[in-house]
Scaffold this motif. Structure first.
Motif, PDB file in Angstrom:
ATOM      1  N   ALA A 409      -0.957  -8.729  -5.885  1.00 28.41           N
ATOM      2  CA  ALA A 409      -2.218  -8.033  -6.168  1.00 28.41           C
ATOM      3  C   ALA A 409      -2.683  -8.312  -7.591  1.00 28.41           C
ATOM      4  O   ALA A 409      -3.877  -8.565  -7.834  1.00 28.41           O
ATOM      5  CB  ALA A 409      -2.030  -6.530  -5.964  1.00 28.41           C
ATOM      6  N   ALA A 410      -1.761  -8.254  -8.543  1.00 27.30           N
ATOM      7  CA  ALA A 410      -2.123  -8.520  -9.939  1.00 27.30           C
ATOM      8  C   ALA A 410      -2.641  -9.943 -10.103  1.00 27.30           C
ATOM      9  O   ALA A 410      -3.586 -10.194 -10.873  1.00 27.30           O
ATOM     10  CB  ALA A 410      -0.915  -8.278 -10.835  1.00 27.30           C
ATOM     11  N   LEU A 425      -2.440  -4.004  -2.990  1.00 23.81           N
ATOM     12  CA  LEU A 425      -2.121  -2.746  -3.660  1.00 23.81           C
ATOM     13  C   LEU A 425      -1.922  -1.618  -2.649  1.00 23.81           C
ATOM     14  O   LEU A 425      -1.013  -0.794  -2.790  1.00 23.81           O
ATOM     15  CB  LEU A 425      -3.232  -2.373  -4.640  1.00 23.81           C
ATOM     16  CG  LEU A 425      -3.314  -3.236  -5.904  1.00 23.81           C
ATOM     17  CD1 LEU A 425      -4.628  -2.968  -6.646  1.00 23.81           C
ATOM     18  CD2 LEU A 425      -2.119  -2.969  -6.826  1.00 23.81           C
ATOM     19  N   THR A 426      -2.760  -1.602  -1.634  1.00 22.86           N
ATOM     20  CA  THR A 426      -2.619  -0.576  -0.594  1.00 22.86           C
ATOM     21  C   THR A 426      -1.272  -0.705   0.103  1.00 22.86           C
ATOM     22  O   THR A 426      -0.595   0.298   0.373  1.00 22.86           O
ATOM     23  CB  THR A 426      -3.767  -0.705   0.430  1.00 22.86           C
ATOM     24  OG1 THR A 426      -5.027  -0.552  -0.249  1.00 22.86           O
ATOM     25  CG2 THR A 426      -3.650   0.352   1.510  1.00 22.86           C
ATOM     26  N   LEU A 429       1.569   0.459  -2.273  1.00 27.59           N
ATOM     27  CA  LEU A 429       1.621   1.900  -2.492  1.00 27.59           C
ATOM     28  C   LEU A 429       1.962   2.691  -1.238  1.00 27.59           C
ATOM     29  O   LEU A 429       1.993   3.927  -1.269  1.00 27.59           O
ATOM     30  CB  LEU A 429       0.307   2.383  -3.104  1.00 27.59           C
ATOM     31  CG  LEU A 429       0.127   1.929  -4.568  1.00 27.59           C
ATOM     32  CD1 LEU A 429      -1.287   2.179  -5.053  1.00 27.59           C
ATOM     33  CD2 LEU A 429       1.149   2.623  -5.467  1.00 27.59           C
ATOM     34  N   ARG A 430       2.245   1.975  -0.136  1.00 26.34           N
ATOM     35  CA  ARG A 430       2.868   2.660   1.006  1.00 26.34           C
ATOM     36  C   ARG A 430       4.215   3.253   0.580  1.00 26.34           C
ATOM     37  O   ARG A 430       4.695   4.204   1.166  1.00 26.34           O
ATOM     38  CB  ARG A 430       3.088   1.659   2.151  1.00 26.34           C
ATOM     39  CG  ARG A 430       1.843   1.323   2.956  1.00 26.34           C
ATOM     40  CD  ARG A 430       2.102   0.126   3.858  1.00 26.34           C
ATOM     41  NE  ARG A 430       3.333   0.252   4.612  1.00 26.34           N
ATOM     42  CZ  ARG A 430       3.430   0.820   5.821  1.00 26.34           C
ATOM     43  NH1 ARG A 430       2.346   1.302   6.405  1.00 26.34           N
ATOM     44  NH2 ARG A 430       4.582   0.885   6.452  1.00 26.34           N
ATOM     45  N   GLU A 431       4.815   2.650  -0.463  1.00 26.99           N
ATOM     46  CA  GLU A 431       6.027   3.195  -1.074  1.00 26.99           C
ATOM     47  C   GLU A 431       5.627   3.670  -2.472  1.00 26.99           C
ATOM     48  O   GLU A 431       5.693   2.918  -3.441  1.00 26.99           O
ATOM     49  CB  GLU A 431       7.115   2.128  -1.152  1.00 26.99           C
ATOM     50  CG  GLU A 431       8.443   2.643  -1.667  1.00 26.99           C
ATOM     51  CD  GLU A 431       9.492   1.552  -1.798  1.00 26.99           C
ATOM     52  OE1 GLU A 431      10.490   1.801  -2.504  1.00 26.99           O
ATOM     53  OE2 GLU A 431       9.334   0.450  -1.226  1.00 26.99           O
ATOM     54  N   ALA A 444      -3.250   2.594 -11.052  1.00 29.25           N
ATOM     55  CA  ALA A 444      -4.335   2.445 -12.029  1.00 29.25           C
ATOM     56  C   ALA A 444      -5.221   1.253 -11.693  1.00 29.25           C
ATOM     57  O   ALA A 444      -6.454   1.329 -11.799  1.00 29.25           O
ATOM     58  CB  ALA A 444      -3.746   2.291 -13.436  1.00 29.25           C
ATOM     59  N   LEU A 445      -4.606   0.158 -11.266  1.00 24.91           N
ATOM     60  CA  LEU A 445      -5.387  -1.034 -10.917  1.00 24.91           C
ATOM     61  C   LEU A 445      -6.232  -0.775  -9.677  1.00 24.91           C
ATOM     62  O   LEU A 445      -7.412  -1.176  -9.624  1.00 24.91           O
ATOM     63  CB  LEU A 445      -4.447  -2.218 -10.682  1.00 24.91           C
ATOM     64  CG  LEU A 445      -5.123  -3.553 -10.325  1.00 24.91           C
ATOM     65  CD1 LEU A 445      -6.135  -3.971 -11.399  1.00 24.91           C
ATOM     66  CD2 LEU A 445      -4.066  -4.644 -10.139  1.00 24.91           C
ATOM     67  N   LEU A 446      -5.684  -0.097  -8.691  1.00 25.57           N
ATOM     68  CA  LEU A 446      -6.452   0.209  -7.483  1.00 25.57           C
ATOM     69  C   LEU A 446      -7.633   1.111  -7.813  1.00 25.57           C
ATOM     70  O   LEU A 446      -8.746   0.912  -7.309  1.00 25.57           O
ATOM     71  CB  LEU A 446      -5.548   0.873  -6.447  1.00 25.57           C
ATOM     72  CG  LEU A 446      -6.195   1.202  -5.095  1.00 25.57           C
ATOM     73  CD1 LEU A 446      -6.750  -0.055  -4.438  1.00 25.57           C
ATOM     74  CD2 LEU A 446      -5.190   1.883  -4.168  1.00 25.57           C
TER      75      LEU A 446
END
Length: 453
Positions: A409-410, A425-426, A429-431, A444-446
């Motif tokens: 993602a970055a 990112l999604t 962030l599941r974890e 923060a990036l999302l």
């Protein structure tokens, strides 16, 4: 679970790294009577190139633990100095000890014992050949591990442990279809805790965590030793963390620690579960206990980054200083860097040096976790077009790694592809607590992407 920090199963019971990340030897007799209907040949089917891949030093286990303590095995070879099996068992016991203690000198003792076994019996010494392959894998010399594994499968075509080492080597060399075939053969020969653990890892690498969990449950049921039991509980706990269920992970780690109190892998996983639940005091305590048992790089890195996330830079620096000292020893020995060293250098050192380390490691270990670490080093060095190629390779099998997805993602964001960055990112962030520093950076990036017109 970081695919580099879990060890591959021992040849007949699980031994990792990593990893997220732990290697092995002789046959352990599985005493459980496994029903023919459940474990018939083909009951675990791995379709080459389809939905599986075989485990490496990624579910890093040992390939079959010798029975008896090191002291007992030493007494045996003193009494029977011309016994090749005794020397092979002693060598493998040293390999397992070195993996647990992070003491490189113990690997030297292992090699000496194994060379003695081979000097006593140079031909058809399958046990020593399997152990030499396990030793090479423990040292992350996977081309050499492959050579020994091939010798072992030739001299012992019905030795399941030999196929375990073969599967581990093929996996770490990025030859996943061939790894699948080796795991299938190992499972056909002996559907025990070790082979089922490797089959589990094969599915996990392909992103099929449901099948991976089912097979690891079967590995747990087949476990014949406390080490096998602890290993299975640890893998199941890391799968719970991937599914954002830290309470279930705590239950699994507690069960594992009842079998093997003080196990560093279980302590680390329990630390991550406590961290996910917001209990950083217990997380730090578990990390410290794990490091006290085995000051392995990924444990030091996990502890240091957790301390850094809590605003304790001086304490974090204590862990980082040990990591730097370990890396100087590695570099002086001419050994390739592990993924933890590459990621540490990229995040806390010199990104260009991290790129060089990644390039060197990738030459002899084109495994998904190495592609990921190299991608991150390239990104940190501002080489995002090249980084994307490596990040895609890291995720090409479908491996469900929050850290891999965050790294990509970055890279996507740096290249201006906000939609691709949002997707990764999604997934990451599941974890929600996948990393003490990067999870907050991912959120923060999302948010930044979502708030950008």
């Amino acid at each position: 679970m970081h695919p580099d920090h879990t060890a591959p199963a021992p040849a007949s019971a699980p031994p990792p790294s990593r990893a997220r990340g732990g290697p092995r030897l002789r046959n352990i007799a599985i005493t459980l009577a496994l029903g023919a209907a459940m474990f018939a040949v083909g009951a675990v089917m791995l379709t080459p190139g389809g939905t599986t891949a075989a485990p490496p030093s990624a579910h890093g286990q040992q390939v079959g633990a010798p029975s008896g303590s090191i002291e007992a095995l030493q007494a045996r070879v003193t009494r029977l100095p011309k016994d090749p099996g005794g020397w092979a068992a002693l060598g493998m016991a040293y390999v397992q000890q070195a993996r647990a203690t992070a003491d490189p000198a113990t690997y030297d003792r292992a090699e000496k014992a194994l060379r003695t076994s081979l000097s006593v019996q140079g031909e058809d010494n399958t046990d020593a050949e399997v152990a030499m392959g396990a030793l090479a894998a423990a040292r992350h010399d996977f081309p050499t591990a492959l050579r020994w594994a091939r010798k072992a499968t030739t001299s012992g075509p019905h030795n399941s442990s030999a196929y375990g080492v073969l599967a581990d080597a093929y996996t770490q060399l990025g030859r996943y279809d061939e790894a699948d075939q080796a795991v299938q053969k190992m499972t056909d020969l002996r559907p025990d805790a070790a082979s089922l653990a490797r089959a589990s890892y094969a599915f996990e690498l392909r992103g099929d965590t449901g099948q991976a969990r089912d097979l690891m449950r079967r590995s747990l049921e087949a476990a014949a030793t406390r080490a096998d039991t602890a290993f299975a509980h640890n893998v199941l706990a890391t799968l719970d963390l991937q599914e954002a269920d830290p309470r279930a992970a705590l239950t699994e780690t507690k069960a594992g620690l009842r079998a093997t109190p003080g196990d560093s892998a279980l302590l680390e996983t329990r630390a991550r579960a406590h961290q996910a639940l917001g209990d950083t005091t217990k997380a730090i305590a578990d990390y410290r206990a794990a490091v006290a048992t085995a000051p392995l790089p990924h444990l030091l890195l996990g502890l240091g980054e957790l301390q850094q996330s809590l605003g304790r830079p001086e304490q974090a620096e204590e862990s980082y200083a040990l990591l730097r000292a370990q890396d100087r020893i590695r570099e002086a020995a001419g050994d390739p860097a592990d993924t933890d060293a590459i990621l540490f250098e990229a995040d806390h050192g010199n990104a260009r040096r991290a790129v060089t380390m990644g390039e060197q490691t990738l030459r002899t270990r084109p495994f998904v976790a190495v592609h990921d670490a190299y991608a991150w080093a390239l990104h940190r060095a501002g080489r995002d077009t090249e980084a994307l190629v490596q990040a895609d390779k890291a995720l090409a099998l479908g491996t469900r790694s929050a850290l891999f997805h965050y790294h990509r993602a970055a890279v996507h964001h740096a290249l201006g592809d906000r939609e691709a960055a949002r997707r990764d990112l999604t997934e990451a962030l599941r974890e929600p607590a996948f990393h003490p520093l990067h999870a907050d950076a991912a959120r923060a990036l999302l948010q930044r992407i979502d708030n950008t017109p």
